[in-house]
Motif scaffolding. Structure first.
Motif, PDB file in Angstrom:
ATOM      1  N   TRP A   1      10.530   5.650  -2.552  1.00  0.00           N
ATOM      2  CA  TRP A   1      10.244   5.166  -3.907  1.00  0.00           C
ATOM      3  C   TRP A   1       8.959   5.807  -4.431  1.00  0.00           C
ATOM      4  O   TRP A   1       8.911   6.294  -5.561  1.00  0.00           O
ATOM      5  N   THR A   2       7.923   5.812  -3.605  1.00  0.00           N
ATOM      6  CA  THR A   2       6.649   6.372  -4.027  1.00  0.00           C
ATOM      7  C   THR A   2       6.774   7.864  -4.312  1.00  0.00           C
ATOM      8  O   THR A   2       6.274   8.346  -5.337  1.00  0.00           O
TER       9      THR A   2
ATOM     10  N   LEU B   1       9.203  16.048   0.453  1.00  0.00           N
ATOM     11  CA  LEU B   1       9.116  14.717   1.062  1.00  0.00           C
ATOM     12  C   LEU B   1      10.318  13.826   0.741  1.00  0.00           C
ATOM     13  O   LEU B   1      10.818  13.142   1.637  1.00  0.00           O
ATOM     14  N   PRO B   2      10.812  13.758  -0.503  1.00  0.00           N
ATOM     15  CA  PRO B   2      11.961  12.887  -0.749  1.00  0.00           C
ATOM     16  C   PRO B   2      13.169  13.248   0.124  1.00  0.00           C
ATOM     17  O   PRO B   2      13.870  12.381   0.601  1.00  0.00           O
ATOM     18  N   ILE B   3      13.369  14.531   0.386  1.00  0.00           N
ATOM     19  CA  ILE B   3      14.477  14.944   1.245  1.00  0.00           C
ATOM     20  C   ILE B   3      14.223  14.483   2.683  1.00  0.00           C
ATOM     21  O   ILE B   3      15.127  14.018   3.375  1.00  0.00           O
ATOM     22  N   PHE B   4      12.990  14.584   3.170  1.00  0.00           N
ATOM     23  CA  PHE B   4      12.643  14.108   4.514  1.00  0.00           C
ATOM     24  C   PHE B   4      12.970  12.624   4.667  1.00  0.00           C
ATOM     25  O   PHE B   4      13.559  12.204   5.636  1.00  0.00           O
ATOM     26  N   PHE B   5      12.561  11.830   3.689  1.00  0.00           N
ATOM     27  CA  PHE B   5      12.793  10.387   3.777  1.00  0.00           C
ATOM     28  C   PHE B   5      14.232  10.001   3.485  1.00  0.00           C
ATOM     29  O   PHE B   5      14.673   8.941   3.881  1.00  0.00           O
ATOM     30  N   TRP B   6      14.955  10.833   2.772  1.00  0.00           N
ATOM     31  CA  TRP B   6      16.343  10.516   2.446  1.00  0.00           C
ATOM     32  C   TRP B   6      17.158  10.640   3.697  1.00  0.00           C
ATOM     33  O   TRP B   6      17.980   9.945   4.109  1.00  0.00           O
TER      34      TRP B   6
ATOM     35  N   LEU C   1       0.826  -1.207   0.000  1.00  0.00           N
ATOM     36  CA  LEU C   1       0.000   0.000   0.000  1.00  0.00           C
ATOM     37  C   LEU C   1       0.864   1.262   0.000  1.00  0.00           C
ATOM     38  O   LEU C   1       0.475   2.272  -0.584  1.00  0.00           O
ATOM     39  N   MET C   2       2.021   1.223   0.641  1.00  0.00           N
ATOM     40  CA  MET C   2       2.927   2.377   0.606  1.00  0.00           C
ATOM     41  C   MET C   2       3.366   2.667  -0.823  1.00  0.00           C
ATOM     42  O   MET C   2       3.593   3.823  -1.181  1.00  0.00           O
ATOM     43  N   LEU C   3       3.495   1.621  -1.628  1.00  0.00           N
ATOM     44  CA  LEU C   3       3.937   1.782  -3.011  1.00  0.00           C
ATOM     45  C   LEU C   3       2.803   2.167  -3.958  1.00  0.00           C
ATOM     46  O   LEU C   3       3.044   2.804  -4.981  1.00  0.00           O
ATOM     47  N   THR C   4       1.580   1.775  -3.633  1.00  0.00           N
ATOM     48  CA  THR C   4       0.486   1.974  -4.569  1.00  0.00           C
ATOM     49  C   THR C   4      -0.555   2.990  -4.101  1.00  0.00           C
ATOM     50  O   THR C   4      -0.937   3.867  -4.862  1.00  0.00           O
ATOM     51  N   ASN C   5      -1.035   2.855  -2.878  1.00  0.00           N
ATOM     52  CA  ASN C   5      -2.103   3.718  -2.346  1.00  0.00           C
ATOM     53  C   ASN C   5      -1.795   4.127  -0.908  1.00  0.00           C
ATOM     54  O   ASN C   5      -2.482   3.704   0.025  1.00  0.00           O
ATOM     55  N   PRO C   6      -0.781   4.957  -0.701  1.00  0.00           N
ATOM     56  CA  PRO C   6      -0.386   5.274   0.670  1.00  0.00           C
ATOM     57  C   PRO C   6      -1.485   5.937   1.496  1.00  0.00           C
ATOM     58  O   PRO C   6      -1.523   5.768   2.715  1.00  0.00           O
TER      59      PRO C   6
ATOM     60  N   LEU D   1      12.785  -0.456   5.476  1.00  0.00           N
ATOM     61  CA  LEU D   1      11.911  -0.901   4.389  1.00  0.00           C
ATOM     62  C   LEU D   1      10.751   0.072   4.174  1.00  0.00           C
ATOM     63  O   LEU D   1      10.400   0.399   3.037  1.00  0.00           O
ATOM     64  N   MET D   2      10.166   0.559   5.275  1.00  0.00           N
ATOM     65  CA  MET D   2       9.066   1.513   5.156  1.00  0.00           C
ATOM     66  C   MET D   2       9.560   2.810   4.532  1.00  0.00           C
ATOM     67  O   MET D   2       8.921   3.356   3.627  1.00  0.00           O
ATOM     68  N   HIS D   3      10.691   3.305   5.028  1.00  0.00           N
ATOM     69  CA  HIS D   3      11.267   4.528   4.475  1.00  0.00           C
ATOM     70  C   HIS D   3      11.545   4.350   2.978  1.00  0.00           C
ATOM     71  O   HIS D   3      11.233   5.227   2.176  1.00  0.00           O
ATOM     72  N   SER D   4      12.124   3.206   2.624  1.00  0.00           N
ATOM     73  CA  SER D   4      12.455   2.942   1.219  1.00  0.00           C
ATOM     74  C   SER D   4      11.206   2.946   0.350  1.00  0.00           C
ATOM     75  O   SER D   4      11.203   3.517  -0.749  1.00  0.00           O
ATOM     76  N   ALA D   5      10.159   2.300   0.827  1.00  0.00           N
ATOM     77  CA  ALA D   5       8.915   2.255   0.052  1.00  0.00           C
ATOM     78  C   ALA D   5       8.336   3.656  -0.135  1.00  0.00           C
ATOM     79  O   ALA D   5       7.881   4.012  -1.228  1.00  0.00           O
ATOM     80  N   LEU D   6       8.379   4.466   0.919  1.00  0.00           N
ATOM     81  CA  LEU D   6       7.823   5.821   0.813  1.00  0.00           C
ATOM     82  C   LEU D   6       8.705   6.726  -0.042  1.00  0.00           C
ATOM     83  O   LEU D   6       8.186   7.573  -0.784  1.00  0.00           O
TER      84      LEU D   6
END
Length: 167
Positions: free
Chosen positions: A138-139, A162-167, A19-24, A131-136
Motif C-alpha cells: 500500500w505504501t 518494490l511493488p513487484i517484490f511485495f506483490w 508506521l509501515m503506512l506513514t513513516n516506514p 498484513l505487513m506485506h499489504s501495508a508495505l
C-alpha cells in the motif's frame, strides 16, 4: 490494516503497521513481528558449527566433536562433527550473533514455506506477514515518494521495483 490505522491511538500493538503506512523509515532498527528469530544467540550450552554448505548444527556438552555424522540438511553426504575433538574438514565454528536482525528480513514469499517463529503458529505468522506485506505494498503503490523509505527497512536483496517484490 486501514481499520487498524484508524484505531492506532487505542492499540499500541498496531503501531508497526501504522508506521509501515506513514513513516516506514522509523522501523529500520525495530524488531518486526513474525520475523525469523536468531536461535543461535539463545543457546546457552554447547557450540554451534556450520557444515561446508552453511547448515548450522549443535555439539552439546563440552562443545567439541567426538563423532562424525552426515549433515541432515545436505542433499549429498557431507560429514559434520569430527573425531577425537578435531573438527571435520571444511566445518567451522559459528560465532554467536548477540541479537536478532532488525527490520523486514523476509525473502520472496515463494522461496520459503510458512514456519512458526518464536511462539507463534505457522498460521499466525502467515497472517501477520500478509498484513505487513499489504501495508508495505500500500505504501509503495499509494506513495511512490515513500519507496526509498520502505527500502531502508527491507534487509533482503530487492529488485528496483518494490511493488513487484511485495506483490
Amino acid at each position: 490494516v486501514a481499520a487498524g490505522f484508524l484505531a492506532r491511538k487505542y492499540n499500541s500493538l498496531l503501531k508497526p503497521f501504522c508506521l509501515m503506512l506513514t513513516n516506514p523509515q522509523l522501523l529500520k532498527n525495530a524488531y518486526m513481528p513474525a520475523m525469523p528469530d536468531d536461535v543461535i544467540s539463545n543457546l546457552t550450552e554447547g557450540k554451534v558449527y556450520e557444515c561446508p554448505n552453511g547448515h548450522p548444527y549443535l555439539i552439546t556438552e563440552c562443545g567439541r566433536p567426538v563423532t562424525t555424522r552426515n549433515c541432515p540438511d545436505c542433499e549429498k553426504a557431507v560429514a559434520i562433527g569430527g573425531k577425537k575433538y578435531k573438527l571435520s574438514k571444511r566445518n567451522q565454528l559459528i560465532k554467536r550473533n548477540p541479537k536478532p536482525q532488525t527490520g523486514y528480513i523476509l525473502g520472496v514469499a515463494t522461496e520459503s514455506p510458512p514456519v512458526p517463529e518464536r511462539s507463534l503458529t505457522p498460521a499466525a505468522c502467515t497472517v501477520i506477514k500478509i498484513l505487513m506485506h499489504s501495508a508495505l505494498v500500500w505504501t509503495c503503490c499509494s506513495k511512490p515518494d515513500q519507496a526509498d523509505n520502505v527500502l531502508t527497512i527491507v534487509k533482503t536483496s530487492v529488485a528496483s521495483d518494490l511493488p513487484i517484490f511485495f506483490w
